[in-house]
Structure formats: structure tokens, C-alpha cells
Design an enzyme around this catalytic site. Structure first.
Site, PDB file in Angstrom:
ATOM      1  N   THR A 189       4.346   1.955  -8.092  1.00  0.00           N
ATOM      2  CA  THR A 189       3.826   2.711  -9.234  1.00  0.00           C
ATOM      3  C   THR A 189       3.996   4.170  -8.838  1.00  0.00           C
ATOM      4  OG1 THR A 189       2.127   1.048  -9.746  1.00  0.00           O
ATOM      5  CG2 THR A 189       1.602   3.291 -10.394  1.00  0.00           C
ATOM      6  N   ASP A 238      -3.995  -1.736 -13.291  1.00  0.00           N
ATOM      7  CA  ASP A 238      -4.969  -0.647 -13.284  1.00  0.00           C
ATOM      8  C   ASP A 238      -4.405   0.657 -13.838  1.00  0.00           C
ATOM      9  OD1 ASP A 238      -3.232  -0.622 -11.037  1.00  0.00           O
ATOM     10  OD2 ASP A 238      -4.530   0.825 -10.037  1.00  0.00           O
TER      11      ASP A 238
END
Ligand code: GLY
Length: 350
Positions: A202, A233
């Protein structure tokens, strides 16, 4: 000009006994009392992003515009297979992207999840913030919103990502996310994160601009070969990112599920509000994850998590810190002089 200092100390966390905590302070010259600086911090894959963000900040850009432009470079890069175009697809071979932005001075946020066919979800997230009364749009609704705002649709699956996905599909074993009924003691099911085929890469980026305002962004293709519709998340405010303009900013990469059940990013900002340094706040969030990780299937034989999570944080003055559960994780930052890449502090040596 930079000082590097290392220390070891003993700590404990429930379920794993005494841990060795090795903390490495960021290589930044210390700030004098009352002093502050413009800085950018990012995940290990963020060197180009922090450089771009700092270039814009020097020209007077708002921190949010700067970090979004920074991560757009990585979203556009087919060689980063954890973000945007060229990201790992879901288990059906379809790329689904998650992203969120948070703007410190107005305490607003925007996010998209499970967005298909648009390679810059961080830009769409910013438009959700600016041109809707909502914070999070998902799936088909997010795509329709992007379309009406002029985002171009394209196939995000590169040949390289398709080949990796095929390899995974042809060798399916325990490396997927479907679990049989199980108890907290069940082991040897859903062993996903140590497998070579899975990725939770990410990019996160936080910045403090010339006006002293703070903003952040996190963008990802999520867990490789995830169940379609799985949201990690990254697009969840408080989990994959959070900022408070009066306190600081935090974000994360790694196993999103661990951040979803711990609200890790808001926890780090609240730790900084209590006076902890960014690095200590990140380490304490790591410890909280370890303390809460009671499911046997998510532990190694030594009781430690069988996954990694990394955190990146900055406070209002522009002090930085980063920490991960395990050694070897990297973070990037720009202190106004150079863009650098350093190892995160950590709880456990690999
Ligand atoms: N942290 C990224 C994800 O789990 O999707």
C-alpha cells in the site's frame, strides 16, 4: 547533519512474553523548543511520492494536494503491484482499489472502496470529500461517481499481474481467505501472510505544509487475491489513516484487518496528543496489535503475529516516526533537504 541513535529495551506484551524492542530514531536534526518544519513521510515505496509532495509544498501547495500528487506517481506505476494500475487483483482476477484522504485544516475526509477501472482512487477520494456530503463510497456507486466527475475507465490488470494471479489460482492451497468454522485455538488454516503469493503493500503519505497544516492519504489495491468486495483499512478513516491538524497525522501499510479491529491510526494520533513522540506512538500501536492478536491461526509457533503491520506518523511540529511489528520494514521521508529511505523501528527482529 543527521544523527542516528539506537537503543534496546525490554518490554512485554500479553501472550508473547518479554519482547526485544529496538527503536531507531528518524534521521532528522532535532527541533529546538518552539521550532517546527515542513516535512513529508511515506511508506517504503514512497520515495518518489515524498519528493513530489515536498516539491509542491515548497511552491506553497496545500499538504493534501501535495500528498495526493505524490501517491499518484505510484498509482500510475505498473511496477508497484500493490497500488493503482498494475495492482494485484482479487480472487476473480479483477483489480479493486481502496483509498482515502484526510484534510487537517477542515477536518474533512473522502474515501472510496472496491473501486474498479479507475487508476487513481486517491483522486476520486478527494472529489468525494470536495463534491459530496459523504465520506465513503464503495463499488458500483463509487465508480458511477467517478464517471460523472470525468474519470477515465481503463483495464487496470497488467499482463504481469495477470500472470501472478494465474500462478496463485493454479496453485491454490491454504493461501486464500475462505475459512472453515473454527475456534480461537484452531491453527493451520488461512495461512496467508507469510505466503509468497500474498501482498498487503500500500502507499501512505502524510505532510505538513508551509502554513503548518497537515493532511494525509492512503491508497492500495489491497490484499492480493482477496475475496471480491473485501475492504481493508486504507479507505477507513481512523484505521488506515487519520490526522488532526492540532496534533499530527498517521497511516499504515500491512495487514489491514489488524488495523480495522484496532483503529490504529487514530490511536497513534491520540497517543501523540498525550505527548508521545511519533515513533513511540507507532511502537505502542504495534504493541496493542500484538496484545489483541489472540487467534491461534494468526500466530506463529512463538506466539508472535504471523503478519506484519507498519506505521508512519508525524506530529504538528514536523517530527517524524515509524515502526513495524517486524524488522526490515522501510519508511521514506523528506525533511526539506533530501528524500530518504530508512528502516522503521520494530518490536521483533526477523
Ligand atoms: N493495508 C492494506 C490492506 O490491508 O488492504
Amino acid at each position: 547533519m543527521h544523527s542516528r541513535r539506537e537503543f534496546l529495551k525490554r518490554a512485554s506484551a500479553a501472550g508473547v512474553g518479554a519482547l526485544t524492542v529496538s527503536a531507531i530514531t528518524p534521521s532528522l536534526s532535532p527541533l529546538a523548543a518552539g521550532e517546527s518544519r515542513s516535512v513529508v513521510i511515506g511508506s517504503g515505496n514512497g520515495l518518489a511520492a515524498v519528493a513530489k509532495a515536498m516539491e509542491m509544498i515548497r511552491d506553497g501547495a496545500d499538504a493534501l494536494d501535495a500528498v495526493v500528487a505524490g501517491v499518484n506517481i505510484v498509482e500510475d506505476d505498473p511496477n508497484d503491484m500493490t497500488v493503482g494500475y498494475g495492482g494485484f487483483p482479487n480472487e476473480d482476477g479483477v483489480v479493486e482499489l481502496d483509498a482515502a484522504v484526510m484534510h487537517g485544516p477542515t477536518h474533512r475526509a473522502g474515501a472510496v472502496a472496491s473501486l474498479r477501472n479507475i487508476k487513481n482512487p486517491s483522486k476520486v477520494a478527494k472529489v468525494v470529500m470536495e463534491r459530496s456530503d459523504h465520506v465513503l463510497l464503495v463499488g458500483e456507486g463509487a465508480l458511477r461517481f467517478a464517471r460523472v466527475h470525468g474519470f477515465k475507465e481503463e483495464d487496470l490488470l497488467t499482463d504481469k499481474a495477470r500472470a501472478e494471479w494465474l500462478k496463485w489460482k493454479e496453485n491454490l492451497s491454504t493461501h486464500d481467505d475462505w475459512l472453515p468454522a473454527h475456534t480461537p485455538e484452531t491453527k493451520d488454516i488461512g495461512s496467508v501472510y507469510e505466503a509468497y503469493v500474498r501482498s498487503t503493500g500500500t502507499i501512505h503519505c502524510s505532510a505538513r505544509d508551509l502554513k503548518g497544516n497537515i493532511s494525509c492519504v492512503t491508497t492500495t489495491s489491497g490484499l492480493a487475491y482477496k475475496i471480491p468486495g473485501r475492504v481493508g483499512d486504507s479507505p477507513i478513516i481512523g484505521a488506515g489513516l487519520y490526522c488532526d491538524n492540532e496534533v499530527g497525522s498517521a497511516g499504515s501499510t500491512g495487514r489491514g484487518e489488524a488495523n480495522l479491529v484496532n483503529c490504529s491510526s487514530v490511536m497513534i494520533v491520540e497517543f501523540m496528543r498525550q505527548g508521545k513522540t511519533p515513533e513511540q506512538a507507532c511502537l505502542d500501536a504495534c504493541k496493542r496489535i500484538v496484545d489483541h492478536n489472540v487467534m491461534r491461526r494468526l500466530k506463529k509457533d512463538d506466539g508472535r503475529p504471523d503478519f506484519n503491520v507498519s506505521f508512519y506518523a508525524m506530529n504538528k511540529r514536523g517530527e517524524l516516526g515509524s515502526a513495524a511489528l517486524y524488522s526490515g520494514a522501510m519508511f521514506t521521508f523528506h525533511d526539506g533537504a533530501t528524500a530518504q529511505r530508512k528502516e522503521c523501528a520494530y518490536l521483533f527482529k526477523r
